[in-house]
Design a protein around this motif. Structure first.
Motif, PDB file in Angstrom:
ATOM      1  N   ASP A 165      -5.961 -18.405   4.180  1.00 33.88           N
ATOM      2  CA  ASP A 165      -7.248 -17.786   3.853  1.00 33.88           C
ATOM      3  C   ASP A 165      -7.315 -16.332   4.288  1.00 33.88           C
ATOM      4  OD1 ASP A 165      -8.567 -20.233   2.845  1.00 33.88           O
ATOM      5  OD2 ASP A 165      -8.274 -20.904   4.916  1.00 33.88           O
ATOM      6  N   VAL A 166      -6.641 -16.002   5.370  1.00 30.95           N
ATOM      7  CA  VAL A 166      -6.516 -14.626   5.854  1.00 30.95           C
ATOM      8  C   VAL A 166      -5.076 -14.457   6.324  1.00 30.95           C
ATOM      9  CG1 VAL A 166      -8.947 -14.513   6.591  1.00 30.95           C
ATOM     10  CG2 VAL A 166      -7.199 -15.203   8.227  1.00 30.95           C
ATOM     11  N   ALA A 167      -4.602 -13.198   6.363  1.00 26.71           N
ATOM     12  CA  ALA A 167      -3.199 -12.990   6.729  1.00 26.71           C
ATOM     13  C   ALA A 167      -3.031 -11.690   7.497  1.00 26.71           C
ATOM     14  CB  ALA A 167      -2.313 -12.982   5.486  1.00 26.71           C
ATOM     15  N   PHE A 168      -2.395 -11.795   8.664  1.00 28.17           N
ATOM     16  CA  PHE A 168      -1.990 -10.611   9.429  1.00 28.17           C
ATOM     17  C   PHE A 168      -0.597 -10.197   8.942  1.00 28.17           C
ATOM     18  CE2 PHE A 168      -4.979 -12.714  12.304  1.00 28.17           C
ATOM     19  CZ  PHE A 168      -5.725 -11.651  12.798  1.00 28.17           C
ATOM     20  N   VAL A 169      -0.517  -9.081   8.226  1.00 25.14           N
ATOM     21  CA  VAL A 169       0.761  -8.656   7.651  1.00 25.14           C
ATOM     22  C   VAL A 169       0.962  -7.160   7.892  1.00 25.14           C
ATOM     23  CG1 VAL A 169       0.726 -10.457   5.882  1.00 25.14           C
ATOM     24  CG2 VAL A 169      -0.249  -8.211   5.368  1.00 25.14           C
ATOM     25  N   ARG A 170       2.121  -6.678   7.543  1.00 23.57           N
ATOM     26  CA  ARG A 170       2.458  -5.263   7.594  1.00 23.57           C
ATOM     27  C   ARG A 170       3.491  -4.984   6.512  1.00 23.57           C
ATOM     28  NH1 ARG A 170       4.998  -7.992  11.557  1.00 23.57           N
ATOM     29  NH2 ARG A 170       7.258  -7.809  11.706  1.00 23.57           N
ATOM     30  N   PRO A 171       3.542  -3.755   6.010  1.00 25.80           N
ATOM     31  CA  PRO A 171       2.649  -2.629   6.260  1.00 25.80           C
ATOM     32  C   PRO A 171       1.384  -2.767   5.417  1.00 25.80           C
ATOM     33  CG  PRO A 171       4.272  -2.004   4.631  1.00 25.80           C
ATOM     34  CD  PRO A 171       4.600  -3.426   5.032  1.00 25.80           C
ATOM     35  N   ALA A 172       0.555  -1.701   5.394  1.00 25.88           N
ATOM     36  CA  ALA A 172      -0.614  -1.711   4.521  1.00 25.88           C
ATOM     37  C   ALA A 172      -0.155  -1.823   3.076  1.00 25.88           C
ATOM     38  CB  ALA A 172      -1.426  -0.431   4.725  1.00 25.88           C
ATOM     39  N   ILE A 173      -0.876  -2.605   2.294  1.00 25.00           N
ATOM     40  CA  ILE A 173      -0.486  -2.855   0.906  1.00 25.00           C
ATOM     41  C   ILE A 173      -1.652  -2.551  -0.021  1.00 25.00           C
ATOM     42  CG2 ILE A 173       1.293  -4.583   1.374  1.00 25.00           C
ATOM     43  CD1 ILE A 173      -0.825  -6.737   1.055  1.00 25.00           C
ATOM     44  N   GLU A 174      -1.318  -2.256  -1.261  1.00 23.55           N
ATOM     45  CA  GLU A 174      -2.310  -2.120  -2.310  1.00 23.55           C
ATOM     46  C   GLU A 174      -1.934  -3.101  -3.403  1.00 23.55           C
ATOM     47  OE1 GLU A 174      -2.747   1.837  -3.698  1.00 23.55           O
ATOM     48  OE2 GLU A 174      -3.177   2.688  -1.713  1.00 23.55           O
ATOM     49  N   ALA A 175      -2.763  -4.100  -3.604  1.00 30.77           N
ATOM     50  CA  ALA A 175      -2.459  -5.124  -4.592  1.00 30.77           C
ATOM     51  C   ALA A 175      -3.755  -5.622  -5.215  1.00 30.77           C
ATOM     52  CB  ALA A 175      -1.703  -6.288  -3.944  1.00 30.77           C
ATOM     53  N   LEU A 221      -5.182  -6.850   8.160  1.00 28.75           N
ATOM     54  CA  LEU A 221      -5.661  -8.186   7.833  1.00 28.75           C
ATOM     55  C   LEU A 221      -5.909  -8.210   6.331  1.00 28.75           C
ATOM     56  CD1 LEU A 221      -6.618 -10.962   9.026  1.00 28.75           C
ATOM     57  CD2 LEU A 221      -8.943 -10.060   8.785  1.00 28.75           C
ATOM     58  N   ALA A 222      -5.225  -9.092   5.624  1.00 27.18           N
ATOM     59  CA  ALA A 222      -5.357  -9.209   4.170  1.00 27.18           C
ATOM     60  C   ALA A 222      -6.192 -10.440   3.827  1.00 27.18           C
ATOM     61  CB  ALA A 222      -3.986  -9.301   3.515  1.00 27.18           C
ATOM     62  N   THR A 223      -7.084 -10.284   2.862  1.00 24.97           N
ATOM     63  CA  THR A 223      -7.922 -11.384   2.389  1.00 24.97           C
ATOM     64  C   THR A 223      -8.037 -11.289   0.870  1.00 24.97           C
ATOM     65  OG1 THR A 223      -9.902 -10.025   2.778  1.00 24.97           O
ATOM     66  CG2 THR A 223      -9.290 -11.586   4.504  1.00 24.97           C
ATOM     67  N   ARG A 224      -8.456 -12.375   0.250  1.00 27.32           N
ATOM     68  CA  ARG A 224      -8.689 -12.347  -1.189  1.00 27.32           C
ATOM     69  C   ARG A 224      -9.977 -11.584  -1.490  1.00 27.32           C
ATOM     70  NH1 ARG A 224      -6.242 -17.519  -0.551  1.00 27.32           N
ATOM     71  NH2 ARG A 224      -8.211 -18.336   0.261  1.00 27.32           N
ATOM     72  N   THR A 225      -9.941 -10.690  -2.454  1.00 31.21           N
ATOM     73  CA  THR A 225     -11.125  -9.911  -2.825  1.00 31.21           C
ATOM     74  C   THR A 225     -12.264 -10.837  -3.240  1.00 31.21           C
ATOM     75  OG1 THR A 225      -9.755  -8.068  -3.578  1.00 31.21           O
ATOM     76  CG2 THR A 225     -12.014  -8.141  -4.383  1.00 31.21           C
TER      77      THR A 225
END
Length: 307
Positions: free
Chosen positions: A145-155, A271-275
């Motif tokens: 549901d949430v994700a701690f990732v690297r580097p910053a992404i644009e998707a 921290l990445a999440t679904r829009t």
């Protein structure tokens, strides 16, 4: 402590102006000014410098900023929690699945997990280890549901909140000619041709560019999916790796040496999440994590070096 006063104070700091803060809060400038003055009396300290230019916080005000953000985020989380409980007559809360790539966002990750557990003790929380290829796929495939990732992404369809901004480092074998540079550091030109560990072909391009400092291919014999893969090969003298400075704090590894790359652009963990994810627990976790990252930033910036 009156939360309206904290909100007014924080708005003035973020806008740099009493009038703009008042417009943002739909209050009169006099009301906002009164809130700040009441806070200053309560703390017995001046919180804002009111010159002719931009309004800026004093030393005491800067300390209050981080606390105010955390308190307001926690209150918002509590309101959502209570509201949901009042409306919910359905089954028990589903688990919140938290993806973590490597060590996540350093100290922010365990702090956020613990803060969520305190705020939502009735919600099961499951940690899911992510490998280097899973920046977006775990979210898109509904595995986390949430994700701690690297580097910053644009998707497309993915929102990111920057949590840490860190110096870049390389991991080299203890017997490497570069190992002696652990104190003084290296430059990007020095490390471009290191034999970095290979990545699977389906690894997203942002991560390969991040790992290699450019868009090239590397010639190490081993393939890596996790930090442990990288360090096992590095310690054996079979390749090199790169990462954020906090990597050295989390992975002290016999036979591997960490060297700062002085002129590399700093990189982010996020921290990445679904829009537009409507799930309230995702919004609560995100708000708590962002507030904690802001509060912890001064500590992380003063963190130990990599030498």
């Amino acid at each position: 402590m009156d939360l309206r006063r904290l909100s007014s104070f924080l708005a003035v700091v973020e806008e740099g102006h009493f009038g703009r803060a008042a417009a943002r809060l739909f209050l009169s400038p006099a009301a906002v000014t009164g809130h700040v003055q009441q806070l200053e009396r309560e703390f017995g300290a001046r919180l804002l410098e009111r010159g002719r230019g931009t309004v800026v916080p004093t030393a005491a005000g800067r300390r209050l900023v981080s606390h105010a953000r955390t308190l307001l985020a926690a209150v918002n989380a509590a309101v959502e929690d209570v509201t949901e409980a009042a409306l919910d007559n359905g089954p028990a809360a589903r688990a919140l699945r938290v993806g973590v790539m490597g060590h996540g966002s350093a100290e922010v990750t365990p702090a956020a997990v613990n803060a969520f557990r305190r705020a939502r003790p009735e919600v099961p929380l499951r940690l899911v280890q992510l490998n280097f290829t899973e920046h977006c796929s775990a979210l898109r495939e509904d595995r986390v549901d949430v994700a701690f990732v690297r580097p910053a992404i644009e998707a497309e369809g993915i929102d990111v909140d920057v949590l840490t901004t860190e110096r870049r480092i390389v991991a080299v074998p203890a017997g490497s000619v570069f190992a002696d540079a652990r104190r003084e550091g290296l430059r990007v030109a020095d490390v471009l041709d290191l034999p970095y560990l290979r990545l699977p072909r389906h690894t997203p391009r942002p991560f390969t560019d991040y790992l290699y400092f450019d868009a090239g291919e590397r010639r190490a014999p081993d393939c890596a999916l996790t930090p442990q893969d990288v360090l096992t090969s590095v310690a054996a003298g079979r390749g090199a790796g790169s990462g954020l400075a906090s990597f050295a704090r989390y992975y002290p590894w016999p036979g591997a040496v960490y060297v700062p790359v002085l002129d590399a652009a700093p990189a982010h963990s996020v921290l990445a999440t679904r829009t537009g994810d409507p799930h309230p627990d995702v919004r609560i976790f995100r708000a708590l994590t962002v507030a904690l990252a802001r509060e912890m930033a001064p500590f992380l910036e003063r963190g130990p070096g990599v030498g």
